[in-house]
Design an enzyme around this catalytic site. Structure first.
Site, PDB file in Angstrom:
ATOM      1  N   ARG A  76      13.767   4.275  11.976  1.00 43.71           N
ATOM      2  CA  ARG A  76      12.554   5.090  12.004  1.00 43.71           C
ATOM      3  C   ARG A  76      11.763   4.841  13.294  1.00 43.71           C
ATOM      4  NH1 ARG A  76       9.517   4.744   6.484  1.00 43.71           N
ATOM      5  NH2 ARG A  76       8.499   6.568   7.430  1.00 43.71           N
TER       6      ARG A  76
ATOM      7  N   GLU B  37      12.570  -9.687   1.651  1.00 44.23           N
ATOM      8  CA  GLU B  37      11.872  -8.493   2.146  1.00 44.23           C
ATOM      9  C   GLU B  37      12.697  -7.262   1.794  1.00 44.23           C
ATOM     10  OE1 GLU B  37      11.342  -8.494   6.406  1.00 44.23           O
ATOM     11  OE2 GLU B  37      10.742  -6.369   6.420  1.00 44.23           O
TER      12      GLU B  37
ATOM     13  N   TYR C  93      11.144   8.939   1.191  1.00 46.58           N
ATOM     14  CA  TYR C  93      11.147   7.920   0.129  1.00 46.58           C
ATOM     15  C   TYR C  93      11.785   8.376  -1.184  1.00 46.58           C
ATOM     16  CZ  TYR C  93       7.975   5.623   3.368  1.00 46.58           C
ATOM     17  OH  TYR C  93       7.432   5.041   4.482  1.00 46.58           O
TER      18      TYR C  93
ATOM     19  N   PRO D 235       0.784  -1.225   0.000  1.00 45.35           N
ATOM     20  CA  PRO D 235       0.000   0.000   0.000  1.00 45.35           C
ATOM     21  C   PRO D 235       0.820   1.283   0.000  1.00 45.35           C
ATOM     22  CG  PRO D 235      -0.092  -1.085   2.141  1.00 45.35           C
ATOM     23  CD  PRO D 235       0.530  -2.058   1.178  1.00 45.35           C
ATOM     24  N   ASN D 236       0.328   2.231  -0.758  1.00 44.17           N
ATOM     25  CA  ASN D 236       0.867   3.595  -0.870  1.00 44.17           C
ATOM     26  C   ASN D 236       2.145   3.695  -1.691  1.00 44.17           C
ATOM     27  OD1 ASN D 236      -1.191   4.824   0.835  1.00 44.17           O
ATOM     28  ND2 ASN D 236      -0.219   3.717   2.520  1.00 44.17           N
TER      29      ASN D 236
ATOM     30  N   ALA E 244       3.364  -0.858   4.765  1.00 44.16           N
ATOM     31  CA  ALA E 244       2.874  -0.874   6.152  1.00 44.16           C
ATOM     32  C   ALA E 244       2.449  -2.273   6.610  1.00 44.16           C
ATOM     33  CB  ALA E 244       1.720   0.102   6.311  1.00 44.16           C
TER      34      ALA E 244
ATOM     35  N   ARG F  59       4.938  11.025  -2.438  1.00 43.19           N
ATOM     36  CA  ARG F  59       4.688  10.686  -1.035  1.00 43.19           C
ATOM     37  C   ARG F  59       5.938  10.924  -0.191  1.00 43.19           C
ATOM     38  NH1 ARG F  59       4.897   4.518   1.076  1.00 43.19           N
ATOM     39  NH2 ARG F  59       4.132   4.937   3.184  1.00 43.19           N
TER      40      ARG F  59
ATOM     41  N   HIS G 116      12.814  -2.738   1.619  1.00 46.58           N
ATOM     42  CA  HIS G 116      12.262  -1.418   1.942  1.00 46.58           C
ATOM     43  C   HIS G 116      13.160  -0.341   1.360  1.00 46.58           C
ATOM     44  CE1 HIS G 116       9.548  -3.339   4.757  1.00 46.58           C
ATOM     45  NE2 HIS G 116      10.583  -4.035   5.170  1.00 46.58           N
TER      46      HIS G 116
ATOM     47  N   ASN H 224       8.042  -5.741  -1.071  1.00 51.02           N
ATOM     48  CA  ASN H 224       7.985  -4.542  -0.244  1.00 51.02           C
ATOM     49  C   ASN H 224       6.549  -4.460   0.235  1.00 51.02           C
ATOM     50  OD1 ASN H 224       7.951  -2.134   1.058  1.00 51.02           O
ATOM     51  ND2 ASN H 224       9.011  -0.968  -0.540  1.00 51.02           N
TER      52      ASN H 224
HETATM   53  C1  DQA Z   1       8.433   0.998   3.482  1.00 52.43           C
HETATM   54  C2  DQA Z   1       8.598   1.169   4.998  1.00 52.43           C
HETATM   55  C3  DQA Z   1       7.281   0.933   5.726  1.00 52.43           C
HETATM   56  O1  DQA Z   1       7.451   1.112   7.131  1.00 52.43           O
HETATM   57  C4  DQA Z   1       6.234   1.905   5.239  1.00 52.43           C
HETATM   58  O2  DQA Z   1       4.991   1.638   5.839  1.00 52.43           O
HETATM   59  C5  DQA Z   1       6.123   1.969   3.762  1.00 52.43           C
HETATM   60  C6  DQA Z   1       7.318   1.862   2.927  1.00 52.43           C
HETATM   61  C7  DQA Z   1       9.721   1.335   2.715  1.00 52.43           C
HETATM   62  O3  DQA Z   1       9.846   0.925   1.564  1.00 52.43           O
HETATM   63  O4  DQA Z   1      10.575   2.054   3.234  1.00 52.43           O
HETATM   64  O5  DQA Z   1       5.038   2.184   3.221  1.00 52.43           O
HETATM   65  O6  DQA Z   1       8.133  -0.381   3.234  1.00 52.43           O
END
Ligand code: DQA
Length: 159
Positions: A110, A101, A26, A13-14, A80, A21, A103, A77
């Site tokens: 963070r 995994e 990011y 998501p997002n 959240a 964003r 990110h 990825n």
């Molecule tokens: C994320 C890190 C997560 O904590 C966050 O909720 C994201 C992006 C990253 O790529 O840094 O949406 O996965």
């Protein structure tokens, strides 16, 4: 030999909003631009890539389930959902496909709630904090993982 291997990139998501964003966290690279970088590296390494994004937890679960027999490695990825989703963790465990995994940000640097990943214990490893380069590292890690262990898809092949 990476030739013929297939990697499924899944974005949670997002991540469709990358570039707009929270650019301070990011960066300014959009998700299609990240995908282009991944494809360029994958072409160099002669691996196939499928690249998807969803804001829906259940859709990500379904894609992980459907990867069985179709992909050698999953790069996830989970955004959240990394920090909340037992369903994603169970899906990864269920399919038995090596999963990496990733990110963009360093989740350990963070907020406290981002330090815990529910999927980390069932993943091959974690790449976190390199911005879009996390995705390139994941292509390279996928090739290495595929060369060093048998996936269900490889076991099902005759050659
Ligand atoms: C994320 C890190 C997560 O904590 C966050 O909720 C994201 C992006 C990253 O790529 O840094 O949406 O996965």
């Amino acid at each position: 030999m990476a030739s013929g291997m297939k990697i499924l990139f899944l974005n949670g998501p997002n991540l469709n909003l990358l570039g707009q964003r929270e650019p301070g966290v990011y960066g300014s690279t959009t998700l299609p631009e990240v995908e282009a970088k991944v494809r360029a590296r994958a072409t160099q390494l002669k691996v196939g890539v499928e690249f998807r994004q969803s804001n829906l937890e259940g859709e990500l679960v379904t894609w992980i389930q459907q990867a069985r027999g179709n992909f050698d490695v999953i790069v996830l990825n989970a955004a959240a959902y990394t920090h909340t989703s037992i369903a994603l963790r169970d899906a990864i465990s269920s399919v038995g496909i090596p999963t990496i995994e990733i990110h963009l940000s360093n989740i350990h640097a963070r907020e406290d709630f981002r330090h815990r990943s529910l999927i980390a214990p069932v993943c091959q490893g974690q790449i976190t904090g390199f911005g879009p380069y996390s995705y390139i590292l994941a292509v390279e890690a996928s090739v290495n993982v595929n060369e060093t262990q048998d996936s269900p898809r490889k076991q099902g092949k005759s050659s």
